[in-house]
Motif scaffolding. Structure first.
Motif, PDB file in Angstrom:
ATOM      1  N   ARG A  50       0.864  -1.165  -0.091  1.00  0.00           N
ATOM      2  CA  ARG A  50      -0.112   0.111  -0.063  1.00  0.00           C
ATOM      3  C   ARG A  50       0.646   1.245  -0.213  1.00  0.00           C
ATOM      4  O   ARG A  50       0.670   2.242  -0.931  1.00  0.00           O
ATOM      5  N   TYR A  51       1.743   1.475   0.770  1.00  0.00           N
ATOM      6  CA  TYR A  51       2.419   2.652   0.981  1.00  0.00           C
ATOM      7  C   TYR A  51       3.888   2.704   0.074  1.00  0.00           C
ATOM      8  O   TYR A  51       4.395   3.714   0.034  1.00  0.00           O
ATOM      9  N   ARG A  52       3.858   1.688  -0.755  1.00  0.00           N
ATOM     10  CA  ARG A  52       5.009   1.772  -1.833  1.00  0.00           C
ATOM     11  C   ARG A  52       4.607   2.311  -3.134  1.00  0.00           C
ATOM     12  O   ARG A  52       5.167   2.817  -3.909  1.00  0.00           O
ATOM     13  N   LEU A  53       3.226   2.355  -3.270  1.00  0.00           N
ATOM     14  CA  LEU A  53       2.576   2.613  -4.400  1.00  0.00           C
ATOM     15  C   LEU A  53       1.709   4.032  -4.171  1.00  0.00           C
ATOM     16  O   LEU A  53       1.771   4.698  -3.128  1.00  0.00           O
ATOM     17  N   ARG A  54       0.991   4.470  -5.113  1.00  0.00           N
ATOM     18  CA  ARG A  54       0.690   5.717  -5.370  1.00  0.00           C
ATOM     19  C   ARG A  54      -1.132   5.979  -4.831  1.00  0.00           C
ATOM     20  O   ARG A  54      -1.560   6.906  -4.919  1.00  0.00           O
ATOM     21  N   GLU A  58      -3.898   1.638  -6.904  1.00  0.00           N
ATOM     22  CA  GLU A  58      -2.405   0.729  -7.415  1.00  0.00           C
ATOM     23  C   GLU A  58      -2.430  -0.503  -6.541  1.00  0.00           C
ATOM     24  O   GLU A  58      -1.901  -1.430  -7.012  1.00  0.00           O
ATOM     25  N   ALA A  59      -2.609  -0.213  -5.252  1.00  0.00           N
ATOM     26  CA  ALA A  59      -2.303  -1.413  -4.449  1.00  0.00           C
ATOM     27  C   ALA A  59      -3.251  -2.262  -4.603  1.00  0.00           C
ATOM     28  O   ALA A  59      -2.857  -3.696  -4.478  1.00  0.00           O
ATOM     29  N   GLU A  60      -4.503  -2.230  -4.990  1.00  0.00           N
ATOM     30  CA  GLU A  60      -5.323  -3.217  -5.202  1.00  0.00           C
ATOM     31  C   GLU A  60      -5.015  -4.064  -6.572  1.00  0.00           C
ATOM     32  O   GLU A  60      -5.110  -5.218  -6.496  1.00  0.00           O
ATOM     33  N   ASP A  61      -4.498  -2.996  -7.447  1.00  0.00           N
ATOM     34  CA  ASP A  61      -3.966  -3.940  -8.536  1.00  0.00           C
ATOM     35  C   ASP A  61      -2.872  -4.801  -8.401  1.00  0.00           C
ATOM     36  O   ASP A  61      -2.973  -5.839  -9.027  1.00  0.00           O
ATOM     37  N   ILE A  62      -1.948  -4.174  -7.931  1.00  0.00           N
ATOM     38  CA  ILE A  62      -0.711  -4.821  -7.624  1.00  0.00           C
ATOM     39  C   ILE A  62      -0.833  -6.186  -6.908  1.00  0.00           C
ATOM     40  O   ILE A  62      -0.562  -7.297  -7.095  1.00  0.00           O
ATOM     41  N   ALA A  63      -1.540  -6.148  -5.702  1.00  0.00           N
ATOM     42  CA  ALA A  63      -1.960  -7.238  -4.809  1.00  0.00           C
ATOM     43  C   ALA A  63      -2.737  -8.329  -5.733  1.00  0.00           C
ATOM     44  O   ALA A  63      -2.692  -9.425  -5.355  1.00  0.00           O
TER      45      ALA A  63
END
Lengths: 198, 421
Positions: A50-54, A58-63
């Protein structure tokens, strides 16, 4: 104990499946097994990135990509070597790294405001804190980000963090101190109201 | 100060929640600062967890689709002819040598059908909700209200019964005016736009009632179109759009008493909304399957089906108060959700000011809204970050917020930028 391990143990205690059986089913790409893995780990993987992304999108997509990649590589997973969570976190770390590099190459200025869903007034202080933490995390090294995510966002013990990061417990203790110090410096001068016991 | 000792003191403090009593004043000061940073992280954790929980339904649906697609693509270990269930399966099994079967006559203006489908062209009749409602998808669907209890409403539709849930965020319109949950009564014709939950209950963004009672619909067979050999033309009766907007499905009423379920690409869903504002009732033609995705089709809209009006250019001053959105020109009868077509004048957070032929309208985007950006060059990421999209055409279907009169976006298709006039 990780959420997955707890979940696996619960299942085992119920006599339905043991950890190795779940791992075997996962290796065979059993949809039910992967459903259980998703339920046990999605939130942790989301928190990790979460805190690495914007932002949350984005966190949802990467996860989501983490689970898709893991499913695709299921036959290569060896439960005896690494806990499933560690494996997923490893994939998440690589994906987040690649994602950040991609945007760095494009010269993107990172923005962290999710304007689609503005927070309600009573949520504003927490959202501001969230944005500031996300900004502050950017000055940390990747290892420092990882230890912050594992220890304080995912609530993993020093031993579990050491296991995932393939470091000694002493190294994790040292890393968490340096990470918290860097974060504290980055957040210096900002006052927040928190109701968390210190 | 010995860093190893500080490491240990910090580890102990993190475990105990307090600075160890044997720490010196200098050590205590340093540990307290580190604990301050940690407490901020813990304070933010509930927010992250809430975001993760909120993301899970969509992510779960995406993962389920990924698994399903992976399994469908996987080579089969043993090539055994599959047994087909149901009437069509029996017929097809009797004619194994055939590579294409079937045709249906054209019925009425909307029913022009000449299908020549291979054995793999159809499935048999399947469980309706499983075939139609995929968790995470946006769906527009019609039916007749059945039982209603505790905010959950059962709807009888031509493909079977399904449930939708009404929340305080649901926009309800009755005969195109703002309505109340109490107006969702048994027998009412209803159109629902919303997101399919894990249990296939639709979380309704928009509920439109026509104000009239309607007889229960006749249950119809649903047939999957998987391989197209010739034309299929008909009227859209259901639209679904995947969470990322790249895929969808439509049900097509070809006029022969059956419904064809057609997987379509994201462009098709965009075009449906862009051209008709609301998909249901639109007359379309199933185009060729994509080379890259032979199981996915592109819809074409026959020229005579196009609506007459086009979006205006930007007015020099669009600061008038919000007005009711323009009425839709849908070919569909019955309940109608709201339709807005215009040009984006400005953005304030989640609210967009849109110039329409009838004046400025404010449209609000919510988390459940689907934003389709097509070939505008905009990205969802930039949109989320606050891209104003000023000057771009936009077509919206959705509801009305009864408190503000603003349009609540179900689906917004952003089109190309139009020149200022």
């Amino acid at each position: 104990m990780s959420e997955l391990e707890a979940g696996i143990n619960d299942l085992a205690a119920n006599g339905r499946v043991d950890a190795e059986a779940l791992a075997r089913r996962a290796s065979a790409r059993d949809p039910d097994a992967w459903g259980a893995i998703f339920e046990a780990h999605y939130r942790a993987v989301f928190a990790f990135v979460r805190y690495r992304l914007r932002g949350a999108a984005e966190a949802e997509d990467i996860a989501s990509q983490v689970f898709e990649i893991a499913y695709g590589r299921a036959d290569r997973f060896d439960y005896r070597g690494v806990p499933i969570e560690g494996w997923l976190i490893g994939i998440a770390r690589n994906l987040a790294r690649d994602h950040i590099k991609k945007y760095a190459r494009r010269g993107f200025e990172e923005e962290l405001v999710d304007t689609i869903a503005p927070p309600s007034p009573d949520e504003a202080p927490r959202v501001d804190l969230s944005l500031d933490i996300a900004q502050a995390m950017k000055v940390l090294t990747e290892d420092q980000q990882t230890v912050i995510s594992l220890r304080f966002l995912m609530d993993r013990s020093v031993a579990e963090t050491a296991d995932v990061m393939a470091r000694s417990e002493d190294a994790v203790k040292n890393l968490q101190r340096r990470a918290l110090a860097a974060l504290q410096r980055a957040l210096a001068g900002t006052a927040y109201e928190t109701d968390v016991a210190r | 100060m010995n860093t190893d000792r500080i490491d240990e003191l910090l580890a102990e403090a993190l475990t105990l929640g307090a600075v160890p009593t044997d720490a010196t004043p200098g050590e205590r000061a340093e540990i307290e600062q580190l604990m301050e940073a940690r407490s901020l992280l813990l304070a933010s954790r509930s927010g992250v967890d809430a975001e993760a929980r909120s993301a899970m339904p969509t992510a779960r649906a995406r993962f389920e689709r990924h698994i399903a697609a992976s399994r469908a693509d996987a080579p089969r270990a043993v090539a055994v002819p599959s047994r087909r269930g149901g009437f069509f399966g029996g017929v097809l099994a009797m004619h194994r040598g055939m590579t294409a079967v079937g045709s249906a006559a054209a019925i009425g203006v909307l029913a022009v059908l000449a299908l020549f489908l291979s054995q793999n062209g159809f499935n048999g009749v399947e469980t309706a909700s499983a075939q139609v409602l995929t968790p995470g998808d946006y769906v527009q669907v019609e039916g007749v209200v059945g039982e209603s209890k505790d905010g959950r409403v059962t709807v009888h539709s031509e493909f079977g019964d399904f449930d939708f849930a009404v929340s305080e965020d649901t926009s309800i319109t009755n005969a195109e005016a703002p309505g109340e949950a109490a107006s969702v009564t048994p027998g009412a014709a209803v159109l629902i736009g919303g997101i399919v939950g894990k249990d296939r209950t639709i979380a309704a963004n928009t509920v439109a009632l026509s104000g009239e009672k309607k007889a229960l619909p006749t249950r119809l067979k649903l047939r999957d179109v998987k391989e197209r050999r010739a034309e299929l033309i008909g009227k859209v009766t259901v639209l679904t759009i995947s969470p990322d907007g790249t895929q969808g499905r439509v049900h097509i009423d070809a006029g022969n008493g059956e419904r064809y379920v057609v997987p379509v690409d994201g462009h098709s869903a965009e075009e449906l909304i862009q051209r008709f504002s609301i998909a249901l009732g639109a007359r379309v033609e199933v185009g060729p399957a994509s080379d890259a995705r032979p199981d996915t089709f592109r819809l074409r809209v026959p020229d005579q089906a196009l609506p007459p009006s086009q979006p205006p250019g930007i007015a020099p001053n669009g600061t008038a108060p919000p007005v009711r959105p323009e009425a839709t020109t849908l070919p569909n009868s019955g309940p109608r959700i709201q339709a807005v077509r215009g040009v984006i004048l400005g953005r304030d957070g989640a609210a967009f000011r849109i110039q329409t032929p009838r004046g400025p309208v404010v449209a609000e985007i919510r988390r459940s809204s689907r934003i389709l950006l097509g070939e505008t060059g905009l990205t969802l990421e930039s949109f989320l970050r606050g891209e104003t999209a000023v000057g771009h055409e936009v077509t919206i279907s959705g509801g009305i917020d009864k408190d503000t009169g603003h349009v609540v976006v179900d689906v917004a298709v952003v089109g190309p930028k139009r020149p200022l006039r």
